[in-house]
Write a protein that holds these residues in place. Structure first.
Motif, PDB file in Angstrom:
ATOM      1  N   ASP A 246       0.850  -1.184   0.000  1.00 13.34           N
ATOM      2  CA  ASP A 246       0.000   0.000   0.000  1.00 13.34           C
ATOM      3  C   ASP A 246       0.884   1.231   0.000  1.00 13.34           C
ATOM      4  O   ASP A 246       2.114   1.137  -0.014  1.00 13.34           O
ATOM      5  N   VAL A 247       0.223   2.397  -0.015  1.00 15.31           N
ATOM      6  CA  VAL A 247       0.971   3.644  -0.043  1.00 15.31           C
ATOM      7  C   VAL A 247       0.273   4.663   0.845  1.00 15.31           C
ATOM      8  O   VAL A 247      -0.959   4.743   0.864  1.00 15.31           O
ATOM      9  N   GLU A 248       1.069   5.381   1.624  1.00 10.38           N
ATOM     10  CA  GLU A 248       0.541   6.466   2.447  1.00 10.38           C
ATOM     11  C   GLU A 248       0.378   7.703   1.563  1.00 10.38           C
ATOM     12  O   GLU A 248       1.282   8.037   0.781  1.00 10.38           O
ATOM     13  N   THR A 249      -0.729   8.385   1.703  1.00 11.23           N
ATOM     14  CA  THR A 249      -0.961   9.559   0.850  1.00 11.23           C
ATOM     15  C   THR A 249      -0.254  10.808   1.353  1.00 11.23           C
ATOM     16  O   THR A 249       0.072  11.704   0.573  1.00 11.23           O
ATOM     17  N   ASN A 250      -0.016  10.895   2.651  1.00  8.73           N
ATOM     18  CA  ASN A 250       0.642  12.067   3.254  1.00  8.73           C
ATOM     19  C   ASN A 250      -0.062  13.373   2.889  1.00  8.73           C
ATOM     20  O   ASN A 250       0.567  14.402   2.633  1.00  8.73           O
ATOM     21  N   MET A 251      -1.368  13.311   2.815  1.00  8.11           N
ATOM     22  CA  MET A 251      -2.137  14.499   2.452  1.00  8.11           C
ATOM     23  C   MET A 251      -2.978  14.939   3.644  1.00  8.11           C
ATOM     24  O   MET A 251      -3.589  14.111   4.319  1.00  8.11           O
ATOM     25  N   SER A 252      -2.994  16.234   3.895  1.00 11.84           N
ATOM     26  CA  SER A 252      -3.793  16.756   5.006  1.00 11.84           C
ATOM     27  C   SER A 252      -5.275  16.785   4.658  1.00 11.84           C
ATOM     28  O   SER A 252      -6.119  16.911   5.527  1.00 11.84           O
ATOM     29  N   ARG A 253      -5.582  16.730   3.348  1.00  5.52           N
ATOM     30  CA  ARG A 253      -6.985  16.725   2.939  1.00  5.52           C
ATOM     31  C   ARG A 253      -7.206  15.659   1.867  1.00  5.52           C
ATOM     32  O   ARG A 253      -6.277  15.259   1.161  1.00  5.52           O
ATOM     33  N   THR A 254      -8.418  15.211   1.765  1.00  8.80           N
ATOM     34  CA  THR A 254      -8.773  14.198   0.772  1.00  8.80           C
ATOM     35  C   THR A 254      -8.894  14.846  -0.597  1.00  8.80           C
ATOM     36  O   THR A 254      -9.501  15.900  -0.745  1.00  8.80           O
ATOM     37  N   ILE A 255      -8.269  14.219  -1.593  1.00  6.78           N
ATOM     38  CA  ILE A 255      -8.429  14.710  -2.959  1.00  6.78           C
ATOM     39  C   ILE A 255      -9.069  13.617  -3.811  1.00  6.78           C
ATOM     40  O   ILE A 255      -8.943  12.430  -3.540  1.00  6.78           O
TER      41      ILE A 255
ATOM     42  N   TYR B  64     -16.999   9.056  -6.062  1.00  7.34           N
ATOM     43  CA  TYR B  64     -16.161   7.988  -6.620  1.00  7.34           C
ATOM     44  C   TYR B  64     -15.031   7.596  -5.663  1.00  7.34           C
ATOM     45  O   TYR B  64     -14.283   6.665  -5.928  1.00  7.34           O
ATOM     46  N   ILE B  65     -14.869   8.358  -4.551  1.00 11.39           N
ATOM     47  CA  ILE B  65     -13.752   8.125  -3.630  1.00 11.39           C
ATOM     48  C   ILE B  65     -14.074   6.963  -2.697  1.00 11.39           C
ATOM     49  O   ILE B  65     -15.145   6.907  -2.088  1.00 11.39           O
ATOM     50  N   ALA B  66     -13.124   6.027  -2.571  1.00  9.89           N
ATOM     51  CA  ALA B  66     -13.308   4.871  -1.687  1.00  9.89           C
ATOM     52  C   ALA B  66     -13.309   5.325  -0.224  1.00  9.89           C
ATOM     53  O   ALA B  66     -12.641   6.314   0.128  1.00  9.89           O
ATOM     54  N   PRO B  67     -14.041   4.617   0.651  1.00 16.70           N
ATOM     55  CA  PRO B  67     -14.136   5.012   2.069  1.00 16.70           C
ATOM     56  C   PRO B  67     -12.780   5.125   2.764  1.00 16.70           C
ATOM     57  O   PRO B  67     -12.567   6.036   3.559  1.00 16.70           O
ATOM     58  N   GLU B  68     -11.837   4.215   2.442  1.00 17.99           N
ATOM     59  CA  GLU B  68     -10.533   4.257   3.123  1.00 17.99           C
ATOM     60  C   GLU B  68      -9.749   5.512   2.744  1.00 17.99           C
ATOM     61  O   GLU B  68      -8.943   6.010   3.529  1.00 17.99           O
ATOM     62  N   CYS B  69      -9.989   6.038   1.533  1.00 25.10           N
ATOM     63  CA  CYS B  69      -9.322   7.294   1.130  1.00 25.10           C
ATOM     64  C   CYS B  69      -9.865   8.463   1.943  1.00 25.10           C
ATOM     65  O   CYS B  69      -9.127   9.396   2.291  1.00 25.10           O
ATOM     66  N   MET B  70     -11.161   8.413   2.229  1.00 25.08           N
ATOM     67  CA  MET B  70     -11.780   9.498   2.985  1.00 25.08           C
ATOM     68  C   MET B  70     -11.301   9.532   4.433  1.00 25.08           C
ATOM     69  O   MET B  70     -11.229  10.596   5.048  1.00 25.08           O
ATOM     70  N   SER B  71     -10.935   8.365   4.949  1.00 27.32           N
ATOM     71  CA  SER B  71     -10.540   8.311   6.364  1.00 27.32           C
ATOM     72  C   SER B  71      -9.030   8.415   6.558  1.00 27.32           C
ATOM     73  O   SER B  71      -8.531   8.260   7.683  1.00 27.32           O
ATOM     74  N   GLY B  72      -8.274   8.645   5.463  1.00 28.23           N
ATOM     75  CA  GLY B  72      -6.834   8.872   5.569  1.00 28.23           C
ATOM     76  C   GLY B  72      -6.010   7.623   5.756  1.00 28.23           C
ATOM     77  O   GLY B  72      -4.836   7.699   6.138  1.00 28.23           O
ATOM     78  N   GLN B  73      -6.580   6.442   5.513  1.00 32.94           N
ATOM     79  CA  GLN B  73      -5.836   5.189   5.663  1.00 32.94           C
ATOM     80  C   GLN B  73      -4.899   4.981   4.475  1.00 32.94           C
ATOM     81  O   GLN B  73      -5.095   5.579   3.407  1.00 32.94           O
ATOM     82  N   PRO B  74      -3.889   4.114   4.610  1.00 30.28           N
ATOM     83  CA  PRO B  74      -3.065   3.741   3.447  1.00 30.28           C
ATOM     84  C   PRO B  74      -3.960   3.124   2.369  1.00 30.28           C
ATOM     85  O   PRO B  74      -4.927   2.439   2.687  1.00 30.28           O
ATOM     86  N   ILE B  75      -3.611   3.366   1.114  1.00 28.80           N
ATOM     87  CA  ILE B  75      -4.483   2.883   0.045  1.00 28.80           C
ATOM     88  C   ILE B  75      -3.788   1.860  -0.835  1.00 28.80           C
ATOM     89  O   ILE B  75      -2.557   1.844  -0.949  1.00 28.80           O
ATOM     90  N   THR B  76      -4.586   1.012  -1.450  1.00 28.67           N
ATOM     91  CA  THR B  76      -4.090  -0.023  -2.372  1.00 28.67           C
ATOM     92  C   THR B  76      -4.799   0.140  -3.716  1.00 28.67           C
ATOM     93  O   THR B  76      -5.580   1.080  -3.915  1.00 28.67           O
ATOM     94  N   GLU B  77      -4.537  -0.823  -4.603  1.00 27.03           N
ATOM     95  CA  GLU B  77      -5.212  -0.796  -5.913  1.00 27.03           C
ATOM     96  C   GLU B  77      -6.732  -0.896  -5.760  1.00 27.03           C
ATOM     97  O   GLU B  77      -7.488  -0.548  -6.683  1.00 27.03           O
ATOM     98  N   LYS B  78      -7.200  -1.413  -4.595  1.00 24.28           N
ATOM     99  CA  LYS B  78      -8.633  -1.581  -4.387  1.00 24.28           C
ATOM    100  C   LYS B  78      -9.374  -0.241  -4.356  1.00 24.28           C
ATOM    101  O   LYS B  78     -10.595  -0.190  -4.480  1.00 24.28           O
ATOM    102  N   CYS B  79      -8.602   0.844  -4.179  1.00 22.30           N
ATOM    103  CA  CYS B  79      -9.172   2.188  -4.260  1.00 22.30           C
ATOM    104  C   CYS B  79      -9.755   2.418  -5.663  1.00 22.30           C
ATOM    105  O   CYS B  79     -10.842   2.969  -5.832  1.00 22.30           O
ATOM    106  N   ASP B  80      -9.026   1.968  -6.699  1.00 13.61           N
ATOM    107  CA  ASP B  80      -9.508   2.097  -8.083  1.00 13.61           C
ATOM    108  C   ASP B  80     -10.679   1.174  -8.365  1.00 13.61           C
ATOM    109  O   ASP B  80     -11.563   1.502  -9.168  1.00 13.61           O
TER     110      ASP B  80
END
Length: 611
Positions: A105-114, A119-135
């Motif tokens: 996975d990869v850490e986004t290191n972003m202070s805000r969700t982009i 279309y944004i996966a729930p884990e992206c909204m909560s700031g968790q590390p993301i995988t290909e499953k985001c796509d």
């Protein structure tokens, strides 16, 4: 989408890409207002399935075919452009991330969700590390959008949800917008589907629900794209196409050989791909006419304009013989200058698709009735008197040709303004032969299996289920001639008759006259519903059984025609002759009606009268 290069002479580099030819998928799906639930499908079901598979294939390539997996991170319809033949071109990699070698996975290191809400996966909204499953999540939402032709926001508006304040629930809790049942309901409205294709829709919805699960570990990988709608293999599709061509082609060729002889083969076989390209995958803005039994599309094939007649699965009811009759009769009479020329057909689809020469965008019905100024008794005339007389004569000549110039007489059975196209010079092009019947050799009539046609143009004997002759068309032409003279539809004439009766009896309400005449008094809504019935209603039968002097009186026709047309003294005489001819054509007893040959000759005589 292929990148061609960049410009480095600016403060911020500028990227240059190939031109995609067509608009992006979002623009295409959102061409019509989302509030019109019954709008026609923008893309054919086959095209939607292909586009969804191509998107999945491109994202899979990003995940597994590079040295390190790449997460797109913004899968949505706006980032999918369409190239030639609507081949997809994935775009918008400015938010993409690479997964470091050896990591999952990869850490986004972003202070805000982009990304894009919806279309944004729930884990992206909560700031968790993301995988290909985001796509995978974004693809699931996009797949639903393709099926329903509605964005997540449009679905939310459609369901009239009131809670729009919680951004997290809007992006991550997509079940709040829609259920499987609601997606299935809208998909059925948005797509013209056969029985097998409905199963494919259900499989696609199931796959979309798997893709948009809240827990990323429960989602499939993009590599599992072959699950998509249980797609057939190329071999299976090829065999199915061969089977359809064999079934449709064998039947059609047999009929064509019987009708025009083995040595003469005047038509062209179009491929399914040819017609998809010609009509831009049967886009809604290419629809020229929706005839109930079929949809008529305009298109361009090999730099020539064409018309494509695609029959509806539900309306044709597995009755290919109706399409065959349309095709064969069109071939038999194609040489007449006032018959729409058939160019060929496509046999690779479930039902054959017919292809014709291009005529203009208007039917006679459009020309006579698409006038927005005034009501039926005072709106301006749509055609000059000379044009009306010429058009009536050309229609009569084409119908006469069907009756006497073929080996067996052909009854059109649906003479009406919508069956008459007009080219750029307003020359008549008769078409719509799917209801036509041939009178068997040695017989002088034919007994229809069922009563079909359009209310107001059906002959009385036909409405009663009796055997019919060519005089059935004479009646329809008589009703049409009255319509050309007066620019009033049969239902409008009936309303006028009811108003006349109300005036005679001193009544202020037409509603009191339900039993005043042989034709029942119906509301405007009921009349509208019955105007284009394919199976005549009780209203249609009463309408056809009305005597000419009960509905179409000489006085009433002349009165309205004089208001509609600017006429000189000689033209008034022509009008009176045309009125008498129309009344002869719509006589109750078919034996007392003239033949279409006599009608044509009489119209030619009227045209030569001194004005």
């Amino acid at each position: 989408m292929k990148i061609l290069g960049c410009c480095l002479e600016t403060k911020i580099p500028i990227l240059v890409y190939e031109y995609p030819v067509n608009k992006n998928l979002s623009n295409l799906l959102d061409e019509k207002s989302v509030t019109k639930e019954n709008r026609p499908p923008i893309l054919s079901w086959e095209s939607k399935l292909r586009i969804a598979t191509e998107i999945a294939d491109a994202v899979t390539y990003m995940h597994i075919a590079t040295s390190t997996p790449i997460i797109h991170r913004d899968i949505k319809s706006c980032n999918i452009f369409l190239g030639e033949q609507n081949v997809i071109k994935l775009f918008g990699f400015d938010l993409s991330l690479k997964i470091t070698s050896g990591e999952e996975d990869v850490e986004t290191n972003m202070s805000r969700t982009i990304g894009t809400i919806g279309y944004i996966a729930p884990e992206c909204m909560s700031g968790q590390p993301i995988t290909e499953k985001c796509d995978v999540y974004g693809f699931g939402i996009t797949l639903i959008e393709i099926l329903t032709e509605m964005t997540p926001w449009a679905f939310r508006r459609w369901l009239r949800l009131e809670d729009s304040s919680n951004v997290v629930s809007e992006a991550g809790g997509s079940d709040l917008y829609f259920s499987k049942e609601q997606v299935f309901e809208v998909s059925l409205k948005r797509n013209i589907l056969g029985e097998g294709e409905i199963k494919q829709v259900m499989a696609c919805i199931t796959l979309a629900w798997e893709c948009k699960k809240d827990n990323p570990t429960e989602r499939p990988s993009m590599k599992c794209r072959r699950m998509l709608s249980q797609r057939q293999s190329r071999r299976e599709r090829h065999l199915q196409k061969e089977s359809l061509v064999s079934r449709n082609g064998a039947i059609l060729l047999e009929e064509v050989i019987k009708s025009v002889g083995r040595k003469y083969n005047p038509y062209h076989i179009f491929s399914e791909k040819d017609l998809e390209i010609a009509t831009n995958c049967y886009r809604s803005d290419h629809i020229l006419q929706n005839g109930g039994f079929y949809v008529l599309y305009r298109g361009i094939h090999e730099y020539c304009k064409i018309l494509v007649k695609k029959f509806s699965d539900r309306s044709i009811n597995n009755n290919i013989s109706r399409i065959i009759e349309d095709f064969v009769i069109s071939l038999q009479i194609r040489n007449h200058k006032n018959v729409l020329t058939i160019l060929g057909c496509c046999l690779e689809t479930e039902f054959p698709i017919l292809v014709y020469e291009y005529s203009s965008k208007k039917t006679l019905s459009n020309l006579l009735h698409d006038v927005t100024v005034g009501n039926f008794t005072n709106r301006p005339s749509a055609l000059s008197w000379e044009s009306k007389l010429r058009i009536a004569t050309e229609i009569a000549d084409a119908v006469t040709y069907m009756h006497i110039s073929t080996s067996t007489p052909i009854i059109h059975r649906d003479i009406k303004p919508r069956s008459i196209l007009l080219d750029g010079r307003n020359v008549v092009k008769l078409f719509d032969f799917d209801l036509s019947l041939k009178i068997p050799l040695g017989e002088d009539n034919v007994k229809p299996n069922m009563i079909v046609g359009t209310s107001g143009y059906l002959a009385p004997e036909y409405s009663m289920g009796q055997p019919i002759t060519e005089k059935c068309d004479v009646y329809g032409f008589g009703a049409l001639l009255v319509e050309i003279l007066t620019e009033m539809k049969p239902r409008e004439f009936k309303l006028l008759r009811d108003l006349d009766l109300a005036d005679e009896e001193g009544s202020s309400s037409v509603g009191k006259l339900d039993n005043a005449g042989k034709v029942p008094v119906l509301s405007r809504e009921t009349l509208d519903q019955n105007e284009d019935d394919s199976t005549p209603s009780e209203f249609s039968r009463f309408f056809s059984l009305a005597r000419a002097n009960d509905l179409y009186s000489k006085k009433r026709i002349l009165e309205v025609s004089l208001k509609r047309n600017k006429l000189g003294e000689g033209q008034i005489k022509q009008l009176m002759e045309c009125t008498l001819l129309a009344l002869e054509c719509i006589k109750y007893n078919p034996k007392k009606r003239p033949s279409m040959k006599e009608v044509t000759e009489e119209l030619r005589r009227i045209k030569t009268m001194t004005c």
